[in-house]
Design a protein around this motif. Structure first.
Motif, mmCIF file in Angstrom:
data_model
loop_
_atom_site.group_PDB
_atom_site.id
_atom_site.type_symbol
_atom_site.label_atom_id
_atom_site.label_comp_id
_atom_site.label_asym_id
_atom_site.label_seq_id
_atom_site.Cartn_x
_atom_site.Cartn_y
_atom_site.Cartn_z
ATOM 1 N N LYS A 109 -2.550 35.119 21.134
ATOM 2 C CA LYS A 109 -2.079 36.390 20.597
ATOM 3 C C LYS A 109 -0.694 36.184 19.986
ATOM 4 O O LYS A 109 0.135 35.470 20.532
ATOM 5 C CB LYS A 109 -2.018 37.441 21.703
ATOM 6 N N SER A 110 -0.464 36.811 18.884
ATOM 7 C CA SER A 110 0.810 36.648 18.193
ATOM 8 C C SER A 110 1.926 37.305 18.989
ATOM 9 O O SER A 110 1.752 38.367 19.591
ATOM 10 C CB SER A 110 0.729 37.282 16.801
ATOM 11 N N TYR B 269 4.524 38.332 17.549
ATOM 12 C CA TYR B 269 5.088 39.315 16.621
ATOM 13 C C TYR B 269 4.212 40.559 16.660
ATOM 14 O O TYR B 269 2.990 40.474 16.702
ATOM 15 C CB TYR B 269 5.132 38.763 15.192
ATOM 16 N N TYR C 7 -0.688 38.769 8.504
ATOM 17 C CA TYR C 7 -0.942 37.376 8.869
ATOM 18 C C TYR C 7 0.202 36.495 8.436
ATOM 19 O O TYR C 7 0.714 36.598 7.325
ATOM 20 C CB TYR C 7 -2.244 36.872 8.219
#
Length: 121
Positions: free
Chosen positions: A105-106, A108, A113
């Motif tokens: 999971k990012s 940010y 993207y």
């Protein structure tokens, strides 16, 4: 006997041969100029043909690179995807004991993207 000077023989010395007796004196200036002009013309002709061939090879190389770009980009994308999946698998293994951690999971908080900027080996 007083001093006596050396003198030539009576009737003088014989004639000296100083002329070259060659059967042919060589080509004239117009023949030499024509030969040089012909050689230079042939040289410039070959230079022009060589430049045309070099230009064609350069054009062929440019077009081959243009046609290879999509293939190379696809290879790069496949490699990036493989590396990303390997990184997620390592992250899952490392963070398996942390509750609530979602591997991959990012960090940010954005839906935009972003390609990974750090290459993980």
């Amino acid at each position: 006997m007083p001093y006596r000077q050396d003198m030539p023989p009576a009737g003088g010395f014989g004639a000296l041969k100083y002329k070259r007796n060659l059967p042919f004196r060589g080509p004239g200036s117009f023949v030499i100029l024509g030969g040089v002009t012909a050689i230079c013309t042939y040289g410039f002709y070959r230079l022009g043909k060589g430049n045309l061939e070099k230009r064609e090879l350069q054009r062929e190389k440019i077009w081959s690179r243009i046609h290879l770009v999509p293939l190379l980009m696809a290879e790069g994308d496949r490699d990036a995807y493989r590396r990303e999946q390997a990184a997620v698998a390592r992250e899952k293994e490392i963070m398996k004991d942390v509750k609530g951690w979602e591997a991959g999971k990012s960090v940010y908080h954005s839906s935009r993207y972003r390609s990974p900027e750090i290459v993980i080996l």
